[in-house]
Design a protein around this motif. Sequence first.
Motif, PDB file in Angstrom:
ATOM      1  N   ALA A 168       0.767  -1.107  -0.045  1.00  0.00           N
ATOM      2  CA  ALA A 168      -0.006  -0.070   0.082  1.00  0.00           C
ATOM      3  C   ALA A 168       0.771   1.329   0.070  1.00  0.00           C
ATOM      4  CB  ALA A 168      -0.931  -0.260   1.186  1.00  0.00           C
ATOM      5  N   VAL A 169       1.990   1.167   0.583  1.00  0.00           N
ATOM      6  CA  VAL A 169       2.907   2.350   0.605  1.00  0.00           C
ATOM      7  C   VAL A 169       3.581   2.582  -0.416  1.00  0.00           C
ATOM      8  CG1 VAL A 169       4.977   3.276   1.588  1.00  0.00           C
ATOM      9  CG2 VAL A 169       3.326   2.279   3.103  1.00  0.00           C
ATOM     10  N   ALA A 170       3.854   1.678  -1.260  1.00  0.00           N
ATOM     11  CA  ALA A 170       4.377   1.815  -2.717  1.00  0.00           C
ATOM     12  C   ALA A 170       3.393   2.327  -3.567  1.00  0.00           C
ATOM     13  CB  ALA A 170       5.034   0.587  -3.090  1.00  0.00           C
ATOM     14  N   ASN A 171       2.283   1.666  -3.644  1.00  0.00           N
ATOM     15  CA  ASN A 171       1.284   1.790  -4.463  1.00  0.00           C
ATOM     16  C   ASN A 171       0.830   3.633  -4.231  1.00  0.00           C
ATOM     17  OD1 ASN A 171      -0.659   1.132  -6.463  1.00  0.00           O
ATOM     18  ND2 ASN A 171      -2.243   1.824  -4.988  1.00  0.00           N
ATOM     19  N   ALA A 172       0.723   3.967  -2.886  1.00  0.00           N
ATOM     20  CA  ALA A 172       0.425   5.444  -2.610  1.00  0.00           C
ATOM     21  C   ALA A 172       1.401   6.401  -3.090  1.00  0.00           C
ATOM     22  CB  ALA A 172       0.220   5.404  -1.307  1.00  0.00           C
ATOM     23  N   ASN A 173       2.672   5.861  -3.170  1.00  0.00           N
ATOM     24  CA  ASN A 173       3.624   6.974  -3.580  1.00  0.00           C
ATOM     25  C   ASN A 173       4.023   6.694  -5.317  1.00  0.00           C
ATOM     26  OD1 ASN A 173       5.251   8.297  -1.429  1.00  0.00           O
ATOM     27  ND2 ASN A 173       4.483   6.318  -0.470  1.00  0.00           N
ATOM     28  N   GLY A 174       2.935   6.038  -5.876  1.00  0.00           N
ATOM     29  CA  GLY A 174       3.125   6.192  -7.286  1.00  0.00           C
ATOM     30  C   GLY A 174       3.723   4.960  -8.188  1.00  0.00           C
ATOM     31  N   CYS A 175       4.083   3.941  -7.161  1.00  0.00           N
ATOM     32  CA  CYS A 175       4.878   2.873  -7.710  1.00  0.00           C
ATOM     33  C   CYS A 175       3.964   1.885  -7.839  1.00  0.00           C
ATOM     34  CB  CYS A 175       5.961   2.663  -6.751  1.00  0.00           C
ATOM     35  SG  CYS A 175       7.044   3.843  -6.301  1.00  0.00           S
ATOM     36  N   ARG A 176       3.367   1.664  -9.071  1.00  0.00           N
ATOM     37  CA  ARG A 176       2.298   0.626  -9.323  1.00  0.00           C
ATOM     38  C   ARG A 176       2.960  -0.645  -9.543  1.00  0.00           C
ATOM     39  NH1 ARG A 176      -0.544   4.431  -7.025  1.00  0.00           N
ATOM     40  NH2 ARG A 176      -1.312   5.980  -8.523  1.00  0.00           N
ATOM     41  N   GLY A 177       1.967  -1.791  -9.523  1.00  0.00           N
ATOM     42  CA  GLY A 177       2.412  -3.176  -9.649  1.00  0.00           C
ATOM     43  C   GLY A 177       2.590  -3.673  -8.256  1.00  0.00           C
ATOM     44  N   SER A 178       3.051  -4.852  -8.290  1.00  0.00           N
ATOM     45  CA  SER A 178       3.355  -5.746  -7.122  1.00  0.00           C
ATOM     46  C   SER A 178       4.865  -5.586  -6.734  1.00  0.00           C
ATOM     47  CB  SER A 178       3.087  -7.368  -7.119  1.00  0.00           C
ATOM     48  OG  SER A 178       3.592  -7.924  -8.166  1.00  0.00           O
ATOM     49  N   ASP A 179       5.507  -6.708  -7.177  1.00  0.00           N
ATOM     50  CA  ASP A 179       7.201  -6.578  -6.665  1.00  0.00           C
ATOM     51  C   ASP A 179       7.829  -5.418  -7.200  1.00  0.00           C
ATOM     52  OD1 ASP A 179       6.808  -7.929  -9.104  1.00  0.00           O
ATOM     53  OD2 ASP A 179       8.768  -8.900  -9.105  1.00  0.00           O
ATOM     54  N   GLN A 180       7.289  -5.224  -8.472  1.00  0.00           N
ATOM     55  CA  GLN A 180       8.191  -3.934  -9.246  1.00  0.00           C
ATOM     56  C   GLN A 180       7.731  -2.495  -8.469  1.00  0.00           C
ATOM     57  OE1 GLN A 180       6.611  -4.254 -13.184  1.00  0.00           O
ATOM     58  NE2 GLN A 180       4.795  -2.588 -13.031  1.00  0.00           N
ATOM     59  N   TRP A 182       7.094  -2.324  -5.074  1.00  0.00           N
ATOM     60  CA  TRP A 182       7.956  -2.079  -3.901  1.00  0.00           C
ATOM     61  C   TRP A 182       9.485  -1.971  -4.270  1.00  0.00           C
ATOM     62  CZ3 TRP A 182       8.365  -0.862   0.768  1.00  0.00           C
ATOM     63  CH2 TRP A 182       9.354  -1.340   1.419  1.00  0.00           C
ATOM     64  N   ILE A 183       9.989  -2.410  -5.420  1.00  0.00           N
ATOM     65  CA  ILE A 183      11.384  -2.517  -5.694  1.00  0.00           C
ATOM     66  C   ILE A 183      11.654  -0.795  -6.063  1.00  0.00           C
ATOM     67  CG2 ILE A 183      13.339  -2.970  -7.465  1.00  0.00           C
ATOM     68  CD1 ILE A 183      11.732  -5.591  -7.665  1.00  0.00           C
ATOM     69  N   ALA A 184      10.607  -0.323  -6.705  1.00  0.00           N
ATOM     70  CA  ALA A 184      10.744   1.110  -7.093  1.00  0.00           C
ATOM     71  C   ALA A 184      10.843   1.896  -6.027  1.00  0.00           C
ATOM     72  CB  ALA A 184       9.777   1.486  -8.304  1.00  0.00           C
ATOM     73  N   TYR A 185       9.837   1.754  -5.071  1.00  0.00           N
ATOM     74  CA  TYR A 185       9.766   2.547  -3.843  1.00  0.00           C
ATOM     75  C   TYR A 185      10.993   2.431  -3.059  1.00  0.00           C
ATOM     76  CZ  TYR A 185       7.977   4.416   0.560  1.00  0.00           C
ATOM     77  OH  TYR A 185       8.015   5.053   1.778  1.00  0.00           O
ATOM     78  N   CYS A 186      11.290   1.059  -2.761  1.00  0.00           N
ATOM     79  CA  CYS A 186      12.667   0.932  -1.883  1.00  0.00           C
ATOM     80  C   CYS A 186      13.612   1.367  -2.270  1.00  0.00           C
ATOM     81  CB  CYS A 186      12.552  -0.520  -1.751  1.00  0.00           C
ATOM     82  SG  CYS A 186      13.677  -1.182  -0.595  1.00  0.00           S
ATOM     83  N   LEU A 187      14.130   1.508  -3.682  1.00  0.00           N
ATOM     84  CA  LEU A 187      15.304   1.866  -4.313  1.00  0.00           C
ATOM     85  C   LEU A 187      15.440   3.175  -4.734  1.00  0.00           C
ATOM     86  CD1 LEU A 187      16.422  -1.509  -5.931  1.00  0.00           C
ATOM     87  CD2 LEU A 187      16.964  -0.735  -3.696  1.00  0.00           C
TER      88      LEU A 187
END
Length: 246
Positions: A168-180, A182-187
Amino acid sequence: MIDVVVWKWRKPGYRSTFDASAVNVAFSMFSRQLRIPHRFTCITDDASGIDPRVRVIPIASLPSYRYMSVPNPSSPVNPSCYVRLFIFSEEAREVIGERIVSCDLDVVLTDDVTPLFDRDDDFVIWGGQTAQPRSATVYNWYNGSLMMVRAGARKEVWERFDPRTSPAVANANGCRGSDQGWIAYCLGRKERVWGCADGVYSYRNHVLPAGGRLPKGARIVAFHGVHDPWHQDVQARHPWVREHYR
């Protein structure tokens, strides 16, 4: 040596059905088009029909198997691939190998892919797919269809993931998709990427809008979306798919 990994599991009702023939064709394409030492592995819940030369790892044996039921926060009908986050762990070195290439099954290798993977970077991922077709909305700056990682090199992707909150955190920050997502948000946006200049193209975003012609210099065409390279109508429309997807 690198370890090329494809993933196959059954999700009832999903738009694409991946069977053993898709694994075997991927093995054949990499055998022809990757000219450095490599091992081909399928991580799966069903190994029946897979070429015996393919190393098989049961998906249920991975620690990330517990993430199989975590839904994609962008859409419940889209794939959930959090199980693939395991490749970022230190443990992946012992289970899979030191340098791991994770590749979707719905791709076509159209030329020598050695230049994509014969490099020393700790992590590279397909990038540049920042918008959905016919929309200016930012979707993601990475695509998990193709990525290469040295096991443990980005271990925060594995260690920081919390299935209750991270999607949910990744998605809320414009980083859509599942693993991709989270990877985008994290890195963040700083990672090295492959794009069209490297010969990595999207069938949906690049090939179809250009009339279906294979782009000059294409090495990999990814069929993320509703079209798959094994579909009869796709092969009938595009001789280059019939030529290379075998």
